[in-house]
Design a protein around this motif. Sequence first.
Motif, PDB file in Angstrom:
ATOM      1  N   SER A  45       0.810  -1.212   0.000  1.00  0.00           N
ATOM      2  CA  SER A  45       0.000   0.000   0.000  1.00  0.00           C
ATOM      3  C   SER A  45       0.845   1.265   0.000  1.00  0.00           C
ATOM      4  N   ILE A  46       2.177   1.095   0.033  1.00  0.00           N
ATOM      5  CA  ILE A  46       3.050   2.261   0.059  1.00  0.00           C
ATOM      6  C   ILE A  46       3.354   2.701  -1.362  1.00  0.00           C
ATOM      7  N   GLY A  47       3.250   3.996  -1.627  1.00  0.00           N
ATOM      8  CA  GLY A  47       3.544   4.511  -2.958  1.00  0.00           C
ATOM      9  C   GLY A  47       2.451   4.136  -3.933  1.00  0.00           C
ATOM     10  N   GLY A  48       2.771   4.062  -5.215  1.00  0.00           N
ATOM     11  CA  GLY A  48       1.784   3.706  -6.225  1.00  0.00           C
ATOM     12  C   GLY A  48       2.396   3.769  -7.601  1.00  0.00           C
ATOM     13  N   GLY A  49       1.819   2.979  -8.511  1.00  0.00           N
ATOM     14  CA  GLY A  49       2.291   2.965  -9.883  1.00  0.00           C
ATOM     15  C   GLY A  49       1.292   3.641 -10.807  1.00  0.00           C
ATOM     16  N   LYS A  50       1.387   3.305 -12.086  1.00  0.00           N
ATOM     17  CA  LYS A  50       0.490   3.854 -13.096  1.00  0.00           C
ATOM     18  C   LYS A  50      -0.086   2.687 -13.892  1.00  0.00           C
ATOM     19  N   TYR A  51      -1.409   2.561 -13.851  1.00  0.00           N
ATOM     20  CA  TYR A  51      -2.079   1.423 -14.465  1.00  0.00           C
ATOM     21  C   TYR A  51      -3.184   1.904 -15.397  1.00  0.00           C
ATOM     22  N   LEU A  52      -3.226   1.339 -16.586  1.00  0.00           N
ATOM     23  CA  LEU A  52      -4.233   1.729 -17.571  1.00  0.00           C
ATOM     24  C   LEU A  52      -4.708   0.507 -18.343  1.00  0.00           C
ATOM     25  N   TYR A  53      -6.013   0.380 -18.466  1.00  0.00           N
ATOM     26  CA  TYR A  53      -6.596  -0.692 -19.264  1.00  0.00           C
ATOM     27  C   TYR A  53      -7.273  -0.111 -20.500  1.00  0.00           C
ATOM     28  N   ILE A  54      -6.894  -0.648 -21.654  1.00  0.00           N
ATOM     29  CA  ILE A  54      -7.558  -0.292 -22.908  1.00  0.00           C
ATOM     30  C   ILE A  54      -8.816  -1.148 -23.016  1.00  0.00           C
ATOM     31  N   LEU A  55      -9.965  -0.495 -23.157  1.00  0.00           N
ATOM     32  CA  LEU A  55     -11.229  -1.200 -23.394  1.00  0.00           C
ATOM     33  C   LEU A  55     -11.551  -1.008 -24.871  1.00  0.00           C
ATOM     34  N   LEU A  56     -11.260  -2.002 -25.673  1.00  0.00           N
ATOM     35  CA  LEU A  56     -11.343  -1.857 -27.124  1.00  0.00           C
ATOM     36  C   LEU A  56     -12.577  -2.551 -27.697  1.00  0.00           C
ATOM     37  N   ASP A  57     -13.377  -1.765 -28.379  1.00  0.00           N
ATOM     38  CA  ASP A  57     -14.591  -2.247 -29.032  1.00  0.00           C
ATOM     39  C   ASP A  57     -14.210  -3.131 -30.228  1.00  0.00           C
ATOM     40  N   VAL A  58     -14.651  -4.388 -30.203  1.00  0.00           N
ATOM     41  CA  VAL A  58     -14.441  -5.283 -31.349  1.00  0.00           C
ATOM     42  C   VAL A  58     -15.790  -5.857 -31.799  1.00  0.00           C
ATOM     43  N   SER A  59     -16.829  -5.010 -31.727  1.00  0.00           N
ATOM     44  CA  SER A  59     -18.142  -5.427 -32.196  1.00  0.00           C
ATOM     45  C   SER A  59     -18.134  -5.535 -33.724  1.00  0.00           C
ATOM     46  N   ASP A  60     -19.214  -6.039 -34.281  1.00  0.00           N
ATOM     47  CA  ASP A  60     -19.291  -6.290 -35.719  1.00  0.00           C
ATOM     48  C   ASP A  60     -19.009  -5.040 -36.560  1.00  0.00           C
ATOM     49  N   SER A  61     -19.445  -3.882 -36.067  1.00  0.00           N
ATOM     50  CA  SER A  61     -19.264  -2.642 -36.836  1.00  0.00           C
ATOM     51  C   SER A  61     -17.804  -2.205 -36.932  1.00  0.00           C
ATOM     52  N   MET A  62     -16.922  -2.808 -36.111  1.00  0.00           N
ATOM     53  CA  MET A  62     -15.504  -2.454 -36.137  1.00  0.00           C
ATOM     54  C   MET A  62     -14.716  -3.251 -37.182  1.00  0.00           C
ATOM     55  N   SER A  63     -15.374  -4.144 -37.893  1.00  0.00           N
ATOM     56  CA  SER A  63     -14.671  -4.964 -38.876  1.00  0.00           C
ATOM     57  C   SER A  63     -14.164  -4.103 -40.033  1.00  0.00           C
ATOM     58  N   GLY A  64     -13.120  -4.564 -40.678  1.00  0.00           N
ATOM     59  CA  GLY A  64     -12.562  -3.821 -41.805  1.00  0.00           C
ATOM     60  C   GLY A  64     -11.518  -2.809 -41.377  1.00  0.00           C
TER      61      GLY A  64
END
Length: 231
Positions: A45-64
């Motif tokens: 619990s001491i200090g802290g880092g940097k964390y990031l999650y990419i939430l990437l849309d891969v629904s049907d409309s994202m094709s191509g």
Amino acid sequence: MTPKKHSLTVPDKKQPLTKFGALQEKLNKYKKQPLMKSMTKGCSSIGGGKYLYILLDVSDSMSGDELKFAKAGAKEFVSIATKKGYHVGLIAFESVANLLAEATQSTHKLNAQIDRLSCGLSTNMTEALQLGMQQLQEKKGTRVLWMVTDGYPDDRASALNMGSRAKAQGIDIICLGTESADHKFLAELASRKDLAKETTTANLKFNMKKTAEMLPDKSGGTLMLGYKNKK
């Protein structure tokens, strides 16, 4: 007069320890413990880092082209963000959300998962936000969820509710939507309106890279995406 001789008596081991003796015994006990164990206990619990999650849309409309540009942009993002000290994770979502990579600084692992991305069906943003929030709950320091999408959520109300829960835990949400995305929704989902950006499909890669360049270098720094989108 002959002086009396004083002899030093050693207490029997079975006698109760004096206050000093009890303290000495406790100190001896700690001396026997491994040094690393005593130093690291409770340090998470001491200090802290940097964390990031990419939430990437891969629904049907994202094709191509959209998926092609999104993959290229995600790789650019990962390269820059990890150099800034961020641990980056990847969650892809369509009808369901899938954790493809836990937060890491290994560009090799992340790029391997990005290459495997393929499109599914609908746009379950709620599950993606929930999964991202679960991954960040125990982390200390800067925590960010980055939504990249071209569409509308399957359930607007539940997605906003899940986003509110994440923000209540101190997790920042930033968004990038293509021209077909629900930009009013994304502005409401983001931690601040200026953290919701628009892009054309053609410039998706460029604006994903630009987002990484604007991430704060220091843990706890304020997210500022004050760049002008290339449309």
